[in-house]
Design a protein around this motif. Sequence first.
Motif, PDB file in Angstrom:
ATOM      1  N   CYS A 168       0.827  -1.212   0.000  1.00 55.16           N
ATOM      2  CA  CYS A 168       0.000   0.000   0.000  1.00 55.16           C
ATOM      3  C   CYS A 168       0.859   1.260   0.000  1.00 55.16           C
ATOM      4  CB  CYS A 168      -0.916   0.001   1.219  1.00 55.16           C
ATOM      5  SG  CYS A 168      -2.231  -1.234   1.143  1.00 55.16           S
TER       6      CYS A 168
ATOM      7  N   SER B  93      -3.198 -10.017   0.221  1.00 48.96           N
ATOM      8  CA  SER B  93      -3.198  -8.607   0.614  1.00 48.96           C
ATOM      9  C   SER B  93      -2.291  -7.731  -0.244  1.00 48.96           C
ATOM     10  CB  SER B  93      -2.826  -8.451   2.097  1.00 48.96           C
ATOM     11  OG  SER B  93      -1.514  -8.882   2.337  1.00 48.96           O
TER      12      SER B  93
ATOM     13  N   GLY C  43      -4.840  -5.033  -1.277  1.00 48.21           N
ATOM     14  CA  GLY C  43      -4.694  -3.828  -0.463  1.00 48.21           C
ATOM     15  C   GLY C  43      -4.824  -2.547  -1.278  1.00 48.21           C
TER      16      GLY C  43
ATOM     17  N   ALA D 125      -8.292  -2.188  -2.832  1.00 44.57           N
ATOM     18  CA  ALA D 125      -9.291  -1.804  -1.832  1.00 44.57           C
ATOM     19  C   ALA D 125      -9.182  -0.325  -1.498  1.00 44.57           C
ATOM     20  CB  ALA D 125      -9.118  -2.655  -0.571  1.00 44.57           C
TER      21      ALA D 125
ATOM     22  N   ASN E 201     -14.777  -0.854   2.592  1.00 46.43           N
ATOM     23  CA  ASN E 201     -15.078  -0.603   4.004  1.00 46.43           C
ATOM     24  C   ASN E 201     -15.299   0.867   4.311  1.00 46.43           C
ATOM     25  OD1 ASN E 201     -14.941  -3.323   4.700  1.00 46.43           O
ATOM     26  ND2 ASN E 201     -12.756  -3.216   5.167  1.00 46.43           N
TER      27      ASN E 201
ATOM     28  N   ARG F 271     -17.980  -1.972  -0.472  1.00 47.63           N
ATOM     29  CA  ARG F 271     -17.584  -3.240   0.146  1.00 47.63           C
ATOM     30  C   ARG F 271     -17.625  -4.348  -0.895  1.00 47.63           C
ATOM     31  NH1 ARG F 271     -20.751  -7.468   1.991  1.00 47.63           N
ATOM     32  NH2 ARG F 271     -23.001  -7.362   1.602  1.00 47.63           N
TER      33      ARG F 271
ATOM     34  N   ILE G 196      -4.316   1.113   8.167  1.00 51.85           N
ATOM     35  CA  ILE G 196      -4.824  -0.184   7.704  1.00 51.85           C
ATOM     36  C   ILE G 196      -5.369  -0.858   8.951  1.00 51.85           C
ATOM     37  CG2 ILE G 196      -4.302  -2.335   6.500  1.00 51.85           C
ATOM     38  CD1 ILE G 196      -1.883  -0.973   5.262  1.00 51.85           C
TER      39      ILE G 196
ATOM     40  N   ASP H 129     -10.023  -3.516   7.598  1.00 52.80           N
ATOM     41  CA  ASP H 129      -9.234  -3.793   6.403  1.00 52.80           C
ATOM     42  C   ASP H 129      -8.542  -5.143   6.526  1.00 52.80           C
ATOM     43  OD1 ASP H 129      -9.798  -1.189   5.356  1.00 52.80           O
ATOM     44  OD2 ASP H 129      -8.220  -0.371   6.638  1.00 52.80           O
TER      45      ASP H 129
ATOM     46  N   THR I  40     -10.977  -8.141   6.244  1.00 53.36           N
ATOM     47  CA  THR I  40     -11.631  -8.187   4.935  1.00 53.36           C
ATOM     48  C   THR I  40     -10.659  -8.661   3.867  1.00 53.36           C
ATOM     49  OG1 THR I  40     -13.145  -6.403   5.543  1.00 53.36           O
ATOM     50  CG2 THR I  40     -12.860  -6.840   3.195  1.00 53.36           C
ATOM     51  N   TRP I  41      -9.461  -8.099   3.846  1.00 52.00           N
ATOM     52  CA  TRP I  41      -8.487  -8.496   2.830  1.00 52.00           C
ATOM     53  C   TRP I  41      -8.045  -9.940   3.027  1.00 52.00           C
ATOM     54  CZ3 TRP I  41      -4.600  -3.767   3.176  1.00 52.00           C
ATOM     55  CH2 TRP I  41      -5.312  -2.586   2.923  1.00 52.00           C
TER      56      TRP I  41
ATOM     57  N   TRP J  81     -19.720   0.215   6.865  1.00 54.03           N
ATOM     58  CA  TRP J  81     -19.010   0.671   5.664  1.00 54.03           C
ATOM     59  C   TRP J  81     -19.751   1.822   4.985  1.00 54.03           C
ATOM     60  CZ3 TRP J  81     -21.458   0.358   0.871  1.00 54.03           C
ATOM     61  CH2 TRP J  81     -22.605  -0.431   0.815  1.00 54.03           C
TER      62      TRP J  81
END
Length: 451
Positions: free
Chosen positions: A164, A240, A244, A247, A253, A257, A402, A406, A409-410, A438
Amino acid sequence: MKRREFILAGAALAATSLLPETPAWARGRKVRLGMIGTGMRGQVLLKELLRRDDVDMVALCDIEPVMLGRATAMAAKAGKPAPRTYGADGDANAWKRLLEQRGLDGVIIATPWELHAPMAIAAMQAKVAVGCEVVAGITLQDHWDVLNTQLQTGTPYMLLENVCYRRDVMAVLQMVRAGLFGELVHLQGGYQHDLRAVKFNDGNPDHPYGSGVEFGPKGWSEARWRTEHSVTRNGELYPSHGIGPCAMYTGINRGNRFTHINAFASKARGLHEYTVAKSGGTTHPSTRVQFKLGDIVTTTLACANGETILLQHDTSLPRPYSLGFRVQGTQGLWMDINHGIHIEGRSPAHEWEDFKAYQDQYEHPLWKQHADTAAGAGHGGMDWFVIHAFVEALKARAPMPIDIFDAVTWSAITPLSEQSIGNGFQTLEFPDFTGGLWQQRKPIFAFDGRY
């Protein structure tokens, strides 16, 4: 209690963590950190922590004396006080003693994947902030357990996803915010990295990469634990790095979503052929292993706002490294594999432009500010940035960039992809770990120049 009510109650509890009786991490401008797992990845992160004046590394834990010794030598070379050490006796529960050390503000977890969830849960319960290497858990239940613990305790948790903070990735984030690509429609990413020489070696700590075909107890470093996942599991095992940034771009989020997921896996051939070629025949036990992980795993995600995201996991075949990013909208697209960008009305029709000029124009403020400091850090500077983010957020008592939503979810893409493949490539509904929040949450991955 209903799921949504539970999460809202947990969020309210988290907010109380800044009231007068707060743990040590919520006070002061210097943090006292420990590290569980001082192997090769841990040492990369330790290097960045040891060169900070606002961090005291007070505890190190590893059950491999060689790695623990190398880590303590790093502290001595950096001119820092010797951290207290745990695990030299081989006690697999030594990390629990580390979490009992008084005055510990946070812990970096850089251990094998299957240990991340139980270690993070115990740390949060002990009010020790967590910076966890990627993969938040193994099973779907692991992810719910990590999430619920964070919401119940209010202890900070950050997934240390360094991609990221990649320079081009962050410049593209600026472009997305500026509307350069128009409305986003489709994104791609993945983990496309030939790991055959990582998953096997000869078991010698001085020869961790490509020195043989041993794995498991006879292997060393990642060959000791990571390869087993390729034997027993079939799915998007390392999502991720790819998801990442995607997202971030799509506001997952935070106004968006994931709603659905499916995954497909190819046949498994690469690791077997590697062990046969590397061993010079078919007599070594590794050549008789039936690997379950498909050589190419393709996962597709649908988003509430209409975007699709495609991930590919490709670690068992010969190939150059690439994360395969693609960000495509109504006005153009960027792809990292050819360092190319095309913007309608600006680029020559049907032609790519070199990305460099765009990256310079849209350089992220963090890179403008810290590029010189990050020079020489692991993964092109990304490791400096991700450690910097964790430490600065901890000091400021600010939300982790993060955060726990996050992270789960990732990372939950892995067990969900395994389920999809195991059920004949079934499309599944993606769980809403935020319980509906979210829709109200605002982007905090804004990087206002501090971290």
